[in-house]
Design a protein around this motif. Structure first.
Motif, PDB file in Angstrom:
ATOM      1  N   ARG A 280      64.155  57.451  33.605  1.00 30.91           N
ATOM      2  CA  ARG A 280      64.969  58.208  34.545  1.00 30.91           C
ATOM      3  C   ARG A 280      66.138  57.385  35.065  1.00 30.91           C
ATOM      4  NH1 ARG A 280      59.811  59.570  34.547  1.00 30.91           N
ATOM      5  NH2 ARG A 280      59.162  61.767  34.661  1.00 30.91           N
ATOM      6  N   GLN A 281      65.892  56.093  35.269  1.00 32.79           N
ATOM      7  CA  GLN A 281      66.978  55.246  35.736  1.00 32.79           C
ATOM      8  C   GLN A 281      68.056  55.092  34.664  1.00 32.79           C
ATOM      9  OE1 GLN A 281      66.241  51.016  36.151  1.00 32.79           O
ATOM     10  NE2 GLN A 281      68.470  50.805  35.980  1.00 32.79           N
ATOM     11  N   LEU A 282      67.639  54.928  33.410  1.00 31.04           N
ATOM     12  CA  LEU A 282      68.602  54.791  32.324  1.00 31.04           C
ATOM     13  C   LEU A 282      69.507  56.021  32.249  1.00 31.04           C
ATOM     14  CD1 LEU A 282      66.391  53.316  29.436  1.00 31.04           C
ATOM     15  CD2 LEU A 282      67.619  52.107  31.240  1.00 31.04           C
ATOM     16  N   CYS A 283      68.897  57.189  32.293  1.00 31.20           N
ATOM     17  CA  CYS A 283      69.675  58.427  32.210  1.00 31.20           C
ATOM     18  C   CYS A 283      70.612  58.560  33.407  1.00 31.20           C
ATOM     19  CB  CYS A 283      68.744  59.625  32.127  1.00 31.20           C
ATOM     20  SG  CYS A 283      67.826  59.745  30.583  1.00 31.20           S
ATOM     21  N   SER A 284      70.130  58.218  34.581  1.00 35.21           N
ATOM     22  CA  SER A 284      70.955  58.284  35.785  1.00 35.21           C
ATOM     23  C   SER A 284      72.147  57.338  35.692  1.00 35.21           C
ATOM     24  CB  SER A 284      70.102  57.954  37.008  1.00 35.21           C
ATOM     25  OG  SER A 284      70.877  57.949  38.187  1.00 35.21           O
ATOM     26  N   ASP A 285      71.913  56.151  35.161  1.00 35.55           N
ATOM     27  CA  ASP A 285      72.996  55.179  35.015  1.00 35.55           C
ATOM     28  C   ASP A 285      74.057  55.678  34.040  1.00 35.55           C
ATOM     29  OD1 ASP A 285      71.709  53.490  36.760  1.00 35.55           O
ATOM     30  OD2 ASP A 285      70.930  52.144  35.211  1.00 35.55           O
ATOM     31  N   VAL A 286      73.615  56.296  32.948  1.00 32.13           N
ATOM     32  CA  VAL A 286      74.572  56.807  31.955  1.00 32.13           C
ATOM     33  C   VAL A 286      75.361  57.970  32.537  1.00 32.13           C
ATOM     34  CG1 VAL A 286      74.774  57.953  29.713  1.00 32.13           C
ATOM     35  CG2 VAL A 286      73.235  56.007  29.975  1.00 32.13           C
ATOM     36  N   GLU A 287      74.688  58.857  33.257  1.00 26.71           N
ATOM     37  CA  GLU A 287      75.388  59.978  33.893  1.00 26.71           C
ATOM     38  C   GLU A 287      76.408  59.464  34.905  1.00 26.71           C
ATOM     39  OE1 GLU A 287      74.050  64.271  35.640  1.00 26.71           O
ATOM     40  OE2 GLU A 287      73.164  62.526  36.623  1.00 26.71           O
ATOM     41  N   ALA A 288      76.043  58.435  35.643  1.00 29.26           N
ATOM     42  CA  ALA A 288      76.962  57.853  36.627  1.00 29.26           C
ATOM     43  C   ALA A 288      78.166  57.219  35.946  1.00 29.26           C
ATOM     44  CB  ALA A 288      76.228  56.818  37.474  1.00 29.26           C
ATOM     45  N   ALA A 289      77.937  56.584  34.785  1.00 21.95           N
ATOM     46  CA  ALA A 289      79.049  55.982  34.049  1.00 21.95           C
ATOM     47  C   ALA A 289      80.033  57.052  33.589  1.00 21.95           C
ATOM     48  CB  ALA A 289      78.518  55.199  32.856  1.00 21.95           C
ATOM     49  N   TYR A 290      79.511  58.205  33.163  1.00 21.38           N
ATOM     50  CA  TYR A 290      80.408  59.313  32.806  1.00 21.38           C
ATOM     51  C   TYR A 290      81.124  59.836  34.045  1.00 21.38           C
ATOM     52  CZ  TYR A 290      81.977  64.037  31.891  1.00 21.38           C
ATOM     53  OH  TYR A 290      82.734  65.175  31.834  1.00 21.38           O
ATOM     54  N   ALA A 300      78.030  59.587  26.678  1.00 21.95           N
ATOM     55  CA  ALA A 300      76.979  59.819  27.677  1.00 21.95           C
ATOM     56  C   ALA A 300      75.974  60.857  27.184  1.00 21.95           C
ATOM     57  CB  ALA A 300      77.604  60.268  28.991  1.00 21.95           C
ATOM     58  N   GLU A 301      76.469  61.970  26.680  1.00 17.01           N
ATOM     59  CA  GLU A 301      75.570  63.025  26.212  1.00 17.01           C
ATOM     60  C   GLU A 301      74.753  62.553  25.021  1.00 17.01           C
ATOM     61  OE1 GLU A 301      73.897  65.856  23.796  1.00 17.01           O
ATOM     62  OE2 GLU A 301      75.841  65.062  23.120  1.00 17.01           O
ATOM     63  N   GLY A 302      75.390  61.824  24.101  1.00 13.83           N
ATOM     64  CA  GLY A 302      74.679  61.344  22.923  1.00 13.83           C
ATOM     65  C   GLY A 302      73.540  60.415  23.279  1.00 13.83           C
ATOM     66  N   PHE A 303      73.765  59.549  24.256  1.00 11.10           N
ATOM     67  CA  PHE A 303      72.718  58.613  24.649  1.00 11.10           C
ATOM     68  C   PHE A 303      71.586  59.338  25.378  1.00 11.10           C
ATOM     69  CE2 PHE A 303      70.618  55.131  26.750  1.00 11.10           C
ATOM     70  CZ  PHE A 303      70.704  54.110  25.820  1.00 11.10           C
ATOM     71  N   ILE A 304      71.942  60.214  26.299  1.00  8.87           N
ATOM     72  CA  ILE A 304      70.923  60.962  27.043  1.00  8.87           C
ATOM     73  C   ILE A 304      70.115  61.847  26.098  1.00  8.87           C
ATOM     74  CG2 ILE A 304      70.667  62.871  28.688  1.00  8.87           C
ATOM     75  CD1 ILE A 304      72.832  61.492  30.397  1.00  8.87           C
ATOM     76  N   ARG A 305      70.769  62.412  25.081  1.00  2.62           N
ATOM     77  CA  ARG A 305      70.044  63.255  24.118  1.00  2.62           C
ATOM     78  C   ARG A 305      68.990  62.443  23.360  1.00  2.62           C
ATOM     79  NH1 ARG A 305      72.682  64.075  19.467  1.00  2.62           N
ATOM     80  NH2 ARG A 305      74.613  64.220  20.669  1.00  2.62           N
ATOM     81  N   GLN A 306      69.311  61.206  23.027  1.00  5.72           N
ATOM     82  CA  GLN A 306      68.327  60.361  22.355  1.00  5.72           C
ATOM     83  C   GLN A 306      67.086  60.157  23.228  1.00  5.72           C
ATOM     84  OE1 GLN A 306      68.489  59.171  19.261  1.00  5.72           O
ATOM     85  NE2 GLN A 306      70.518  59.950  18.828  1.00  5.72           N
ATOM     86  N   LEU A 307      67.300  60.043  24.547  1.00  8.83           N
ATOM     87  CA  LEU A 307      66.202  59.721  25.454  1.00  8.83           C
ATOM     88  C   LEU A 307      65.378  60.940  25.864  1.00  8.83           C
ATOM     89  CD1 LEU A 307      67.767  57.040  27.825  1.00  8.83           C
ATOM     90  CD2 LEU A 307      66.203  56.689  25.926  1.00  8.83           C
ATOM     91  N   ILE A 308      66.019  61.951  26.427  1.00  9.38           N
ATOM     92  CA  ILE A 308      65.239  63.083  26.945  1.00  9.38           C
ATOM     93  C   ILE A 308      65.126  64.207  25.924  1.00  9.38           C
ATOM     94  CG2 ILE A 308      65.958  62.536  29.297  1.00  9.38           C
ATOM     95  CD1 ILE A 308      67.599  65.172  29.229  1.00  9.38           C
ATOM     96  N   GLY A 309      65.907  64.108  24.836  1.00 13.98           N
ATOM     97  CA  GLY A 309      65.791  65.077  23.760  1.00 13.98           C
ATOM     98  C   GLY A 309      64.861  64.567  22.684  1.00 13.98           C
TER      99      GLY A 309
END
Length: 512
Positions: A280-290, A300-309
């Motif tokens: 959850r922290q990783l995804c939050s950090d990536v969203e914040a960077a975007y 950002a979307e590509g990285f988050i998709r790897q994690l929660i997708g």
């Protein structure tokens, strides 16, 4: 002796202070058990660096728990009383401590979880809350579906997490998926950042010596170990990626380059999978960077998709379909894994690069795994069980729940399309487009049937020909089969004969 109320067994891939089974510990009455056992280190010949990572991280985690006042019982691999298995150690310590309760968070390996459930002890099982989607939630999502599609699951996880959503629940940027923007080859002259490296402290040095002594015949180098083994160092690795890798990750996440094993990838999957980082922290950090304008949406979307997708999706499939899933083999493959997978000794430069870096670093990124080593195994008809065992052994981040569906389902399409809608097969032209591997290779990617033609080319068409009855009806392969049908008969025959020759060479135990 202090009476033990609760004994909590923590496995080597559960090194998180937020682990469900560790919540509410009473420092006076409860204790934690961690064990290094030969069975888990050698049921496949795990890369020595992988064993070192897990053992060193376990020892550092035990130290962290002790510093927080928690009683810890730690069993080293070379302890003469060590029974050699997790159930054996749990039984031994249960007999010694006589705890009122045993607590354990769900395993990441069906085999291990079954052995613990059958060990004759009453265990309080906890759902693994480190994941966004529980096993039960995924099962409910999958109910009634003949085929599962990651894209729809991913959208549900976006809605559940609230990541990259507008106020009305629609996806930021007007689309759920920007994968089409993430397929660029690495331009000449663009150099990825140097990898972050972490020096071995006294604990890690002791573990490296232990691993060198007990696993001398396992494949892979040990002397190049430089991975984080603590939460603090894993966080430093993550911050390094945020600062230097994420901005270019989107564009070049599928790119490959000679002597560039890491490109713009984070290399945090091993740390995440053993509990040193929080999803959850990783995804939050990536969203914040975007949100701050530091990175583009496709990154950002590509990285988050790897994690929660994808990551959550394959875990869901694993626990939904095991144990039968492990035996999937829709193509009836029986060919043994070529010996060069364990040595890197092949004239194919792409395979030499991908296997060589895997042996050196216990790492390859997803396209190297899927479209080089995996693609070759698919085209060559390697037995799924053999290539799955290789992936599980060779990669630092490979644990059964994530390795098996990725390899058996996505790489080998051995589940008949349950996990992925088409086989990820490709000729050498894909590798040429996404890398510089073909430059200087002993084989010619521009040719298909000559003696020095790229093996991927003929094997690609040979695979499609020999499995036409199974695959011709796949809508995503319809155009390819039309192209095959348009080929002159002489061309088809030449491709078939070249493919037969290459497979016969493999069967004779000779490298390509």
């Amino acid at each position: 002796m202090t009476t033990t109320h609760r004994l909590c067994l923590v496995l080597g891939d559960q090194l998180s202070l937020d682990l469900a089974s560790l919540q509410g510990l009473d420092a006076e009455r409860d204790c934690v058990l961690l064990v290094e056992v030969m069975e888990e280190a050698s049921h496949v010949p795990h890369h020595p660096q992988k064993i070192a990572l897990v053992f060193s991280a376990m020892r550092h985690f035990a130290q962290e728990l002790q510093q927080r006042g928690i009683r810890v019982h730690y069993v080293a691999l070379d302890d003469p009383r060590n029974t050699g298995s997790v159930p054996g150690e749990l039984q031994r310590w249960h007999s010694q401590l006589q705890p009122s309760e045993l607590h354990l968070t769900e395993c990441g390996d069906w085999r291990l979880e079954q052995s613990l459930k059958q060990c004759g002890l009453a265990i309080h099982w906890h759902a693994d809350s480190r994941f966004l989607c529980s096993r039960g939630e995924f099962s409910r999502w999958a109910q009634g579906k003949k085929q599962l599609r990651m894209e729809f699951f991913y959208r549900d996880m976006r809605r559940k997490s609230g990541l990259l959503l507008n106020g009305d629940g629609s996806p930021v940027g007007g689309a759920w998926n920007f994968d089409a923007d993430n397929r660029k080859a690495l331009p000449k002259g663009l150099r990825p950042p140097a990898p972050a490296r972490f020096a071995a402290d006294a604990i890690t040095q002791e573990v490296l010596a232990l691993v060198a002594k007990h696993f001398p015949h396992h494949y892979g180098r040990l002397d190049s170990f430089d991975y984080p083994v603590t939460r603090a160092d894993a966080q430093s690795l993550w911050q390094y990626f945020l600062d230097w890798g994420l901005a270019a990750f989107g564009d070049y996440q599928d790119a490959m380059a000679s002597n560039e094993p890491f490109v713009f990838h984070a290399r945090i999957s091993a740390a995440l999978n053993i509990g040193l980082l929080d999803l959850r922290q990783l995804c939050s950090d990536v969203e914040a960077a975007y949100g701050s304008g530091t990175v583009a949406l496709n990154a950002a979307e590509g990285f988050i998709r790897q994690l929660i997708g994808w990551r959550e999706y394959v875990r869901g499939v694993y626990w939904l379909k095991m144990p039968d899933y492990a035996h999937g083999n829709v193509f009836g493959n029986s060919r043994s894994l070529p010996p060069f997978y364990w040595s890197g000794e092949t004239r194919m430069n792409c395979m030499r690069q991908a296997i060589g870096q895997s042996l050196e670093h216990a790492y390859a990124h997803h396209i190297q795994r899927l479209m080089v080593t995996g693609n070759f195994a698919l085209l060559a008809g390697i037995a799924p069980s053999e290539i799955c065992a290789w992936y599980l052994a060779i990669y630092m981040d490979a644990f059964d729940w994530v390795e098996l569906p990725n390899t058996l389902g996505m790489v080998m399409h051995a589940d008949g399309g349950y996990l992925g809608s088409k086989p990820y097969c490709a000729s050498g032209q894909y590798i040429k487009r996404m890398s510089d591997y073909c430059t200087g290779c002993a084989y010619k990617v521009s040719e298909s049937t000559s003696e020095d033609a790229c093996p991927f080319n003929a094997l690609y068409w040979h695979f499609l020909m020999r499995h036409a009855d199974l695959l011709r009806g796949n809508q995503r392969l319809a155009l390819i089969y039309k192209n095959l049908a348009r080929m002159p008969e002489s061309r088809q025959q030449a491709l078939w004969q070249r493919g037969q020759h290459l497979l016969a060479t493999l069967d004779a135990g000779q490298p390509l």
